[in-house]
Motif scaffolding. Structure first.
Motif, mmCIF file in Angstrom:
data_model
loop_
_atom_site.group_PDB
_atom_site.id
_atom_site.type_symbol
_atom_site.label_atom_id
_atom_site.label_comp_id
_atom_site.label_asym_id
_atom_site.label_seq_id
_atom_site.Cartn_x
_atom_site.Cartn_y
_atom_site.Cartn_z
ATOM 1 N N LYS A 183 -1.094 1.112 96.777
ATOM 2 C CA LYS A 183 -0.855 2.851 96.960
ATOM 3 C C LYS A 183 0.572 3.208 96.961
ATOM 4 N N GLN A 220 -9.223 6.110 98.141
ATOM 5 C CA GLN A 220 -8.314 5.863 98.162
ATOM 6 C C GLN A 220 -6.993 7.011 96.733
ATOM 7 N N LEU A 222 -7.523 6.853 93.670
ATOM 8 C CA LEU A 222 -6.570 6.758 92.742
ATOM 9 C C LEU A 222 -7.638 6.069 91.862
#
Length: 270
Positions: A183, A220, A222
């Motif tokens: 990330k 997350q 994304l």
């Protein structure tokens, strides 16, 4: 420490519920009851072992579930994407044999899911100005030798591909750790839109693994574009096919994903 326990426990649970692993247990129990002069119980466990083998070897038994898993995510039509729509390329580990073999033999071996690597080579060649990240340490409980990421780096060099935009993550042992460690790298190296937002990254992994992977990325925050490879099933079931090797392979993949999905769901990772 908790992540390590979680990692080991997931491996143990998978081993315990894979159908083929029960065959020797049933046979040993049959031999035990035979030695105890209880032939009726011996026969029952031998029948269970035969049923288990039939379940593993008859391909539609595993393919019907595996095909549903592989079809759960729609594949990105790469030909319909322009170069400026992609923020980067992610390659998840799981196809490369690093470890002691790579060290002792001086060669990198690739598993049956080699399409993860070959598709990565294709996309890297076609998009030399796009950053890419290979993520993976080892899926073994006691890893030795070189990491998957280091092995992939060697393959990139052997293929003569540019490493100008290459990035490697060599700490993760499972998919959740892949995403967690990547990330910050995605946020740092990913190409941005005119407004400063991250462009979606192409995600390369096996079709059976894509559903779990995309869910973790979404959790997350994304955005990824699924690039499914390494299909194990066709559009129709092979009703008359019996193959213990292929069946055991299918069940291994299926159980691995089911255990992973349940474990990640119950721990709030997806």
């Amino acid at each position: 420490m908790i992540d390590t326990i979680f990692f080991i426990l997931s491996k143990v649970v998978q081993f315990c519920i894979e159908p083929l692993n029960w065959v020797p247990i049933f046979v040993l129990l049959a031999l035990l009851f035979l030695s105890l002069r209880k032939p009726h119980l011996c026969k029952r466990f031998l029948v269970l072992a035969l049923i288990d083998l039939a379940l593993v070897g008859w391909l539609p038994a595993s393919e019907v579930f595996l095909r549903a898993l592989e079809n759960a995510v729609t594949k990105t039509e790469i030909t319909k994407l322009s170069n400026n729509e992609v923020g980067g390329i992610i390659i998840l580990g799981g196809a490369i044999e690093g470890g002691e073999i790579a060290v002792d033999r001086g060669e990198i071996s690739i598993y049956s899911s080699a399409e993860r690597v070959t598709k990565a080579f294709e996309l890297i060649r076609k998009n030399p100005n796009v950053p890419f990240i290979f993520s993976g340490y080892s899926g073994r409980i006691t890893p030795k030798g070189v990491t998957e990421a280091d092995a992939f780096k060697q393959l990139i060099q052997e293929q003569g591909l540019s490493e100008q935009n290459a990035h490697y993550e060599n700490q993760s042992r499972n998919t959740y750790e892949n995403v967690l460690h990547m990330k910050p790298m995605i946020e740092e190296f990913g190409l941005k839109t005119e407004s400063g937002g991250l462009k979606p990254w192409l995600l390369i992994t096996s079709a059976s693994h894509m559903y779990r992977s995309t869910k973790i990325f979404q959790k997350q925050g994304l955005e990824v574009l699924p690039m499914l490879v390494d299909y194990q099933t066709a559009n129709s079931l092979q009703w008359t096919m019996f193959d213990l090797v292929d069946g055991a392979h299918n069940w291994n993949i299926l159980v691995h994903e089911i255990v992973g999905l349940f474990a990640y769901w119950i721990t709030g990772k997806i």
